[in-house]
Design an enzyme around this catalytic site. Structure first.
Site, short mmCIF file in Angstrom:
data_model
loop_
_atom_site.label_atom_id
_atom_site.label_comp_id
_atom_site.label_asym_id
_atom_site.label_seq_id
_atom_site.Cartn_x
_atom_site.Cartn_y
_atom_site.Cartn_z
N LYS A 41 0.82 -1.19 0.00
CA LYS A 41 0.00 0.00 0.00
C LYS A 41 0.86 1.26 0.00
CE LYS A 41 -3.32 -2.20 3.19
NZ LYS A 41 -3.85 -2.13 4.54
N GLY A 42 2.10 1.12 0.39
CA GLY A 42 2.95 2.28 0.70
C GLY A 42 3.15 3.26 -0.43
N GLU A 97 7.76 2.19 -6.07
CA GLU A 97 7.90 1.73 -4.67
C GLU A 97 7.92 2.92 -3.72
OE1 GLU A 97 7.81 -0.28 -2.40
OE2 GLU A 97 8.88 -2.14 -2.72
N ASP A 98 7.54 2.68 -2.48
CA ASP A 98 7.63 3.74 -1.48
C ASP A 98 9.07 3.95 -1.02
OD1 ASP A 98 7.75 1.28 -0.17
OD2 ASP A 98 6.22 1.74 1.32
N ASP A 101 14.82 -0.17 1.46
CA ASP A 101 15.55 -0.27 2.73
C ASP A 101 16.73 -1.23 2.50
OD1 ASP A 101 15.94 0.11 5.50
OD2 ASP A 101 14.75 -1.63 5.99
N LYS A 129 17.23 4.28 1.36
CA LYS A 129 18.13 4.32 2.53
C LYS A 129 19.42 3.59 2.13
CE LYS A 129 14.63 3.90 6.20
NZ LYS A 129 14.10 2.95 7.21
N PHE A 150 13.33 5.30 10.78
CA PHE A 150 12.01 4.78 10.39
C PHE A 150 11.07 5.95 10.11
CE2 PHE A 150 7.79 3.06 10.88
CZ PHE A 150 7.90 1.90 10.12
N VAL A 151 10.57 6.00 8.90
CA VAL A 151 9.76 7.14 8.49
C VAL A 151 8.31 6.75 8.17
CG1 VAL A 151 11.68 8.56 7.65
CG2 VAL A 151 10.60 6.92 6.10
N ASP A 157 3.42 3.73 6.54
CA ASP A 157 2.69 3.59 7.80
C ASP A 157 3.56 3.19 8.97
OD1 ASP A 157 3.19 0.87 6.91
OD2 ASP A 157 1.76 0.24 8.43
N ARG A 163 -0.46 6.98 7.06
CA ARG A 163 -0.28 6.92 5.61
C ARG A 163 -0.75 8.20 4.92
NH1 ARG A 163 1.11 1.72 4.02
NH2 ARG A 163 0.21 -0.01 5.17
#
Ligand code: 5GP
Length: 173
Positions: A41-42, A97-98, A101, A129, A150-151, A157, A163
């Protein structure tokens, strides 16, 4: 603004950067048709904002994958929860993509989609990142490189919350 969230990237900064990315992507795919794949969902807010500023011909599709490992221990083992509806064979495909990582989820996803023989496959992420990368992949289009924090917000979320924040923030401890 939520008081327990530190703003890291403002709404204005994100909107400006998305316009730049959309221009870059439009130039790259000029005269071609691309299938934009939103990773749910990101990526949903980023995807919409990006897509509406792309001038090349666009088809949209949506995919949702879940990682086996718990948060912080991504393994790269993914389960496809919702698959694409379009056939991507011989098409130009852009994964949206959101955040990248470790990059392990994306690496596996790229393998899954390449097996379907697209004409090309590129990746656009809002956030990266770099200090956390474990997989040897590099997104083709990157919104912002950020430090290891962590964002949340702009689609991202924490426990399904935040979100809808129009900026990228970090939850205060
Ligand atoms: P990777 O396989 O690259 O380690 O994991 C990528 C996924 O982990 C992202 O698509 C996202 O769902 C989640 N993730 C990684 N870092 C963050 C973060 O800082 N905030 C949030 N909300 N999710 C993150």
């Amino acid at each position: 603004m939520k008081k327990n969230i530190d703003v890291i990237i403002s709404k204005e900064q994100i909107e400006k950067r998305i316009l730049e990315l959309a221009e870059e992507i439009s130039r790259f795919y000029k005269g071609r048709e691309l299938i934009m794949v939103c990773i749910l969902k990101g990526a949903v807010i980023f995807f919409g904002e990006l897509a509406k500023n792309i001038t090349a011909a666009v088809k949209m599709d949506f995919m949702r994958v879940s990682s086996y490992g718990s948060r912080g221990s991504t393994s790269g083992n993914i389960m496809i929860v919702k698959d694409l509806e379009l056939d991507i064979a011989d098409k130009d495909v852009l994964i949206v993509e959101d955040i990248v990582d470790t990059g392990l989820t994306l690496k596996t996803l790229i393998g899954v989609l390449l097996a379907r023989r697209p004409a090309s496959l590129k990746v656009c992420c809002l956030l990266d990142k770099p200090s956390r990368h474990k997989a040897d992949i590099l997104p083709d289009f990157i919104g912002f490189s950020i430090e290891d924090r962590f964002v949340v917000g702009y689609g991202l979320d924490f426990d399904e919350k935040y979100r809808n924040l129009p900026f990228i923030g970090a939850v205060k401890n």
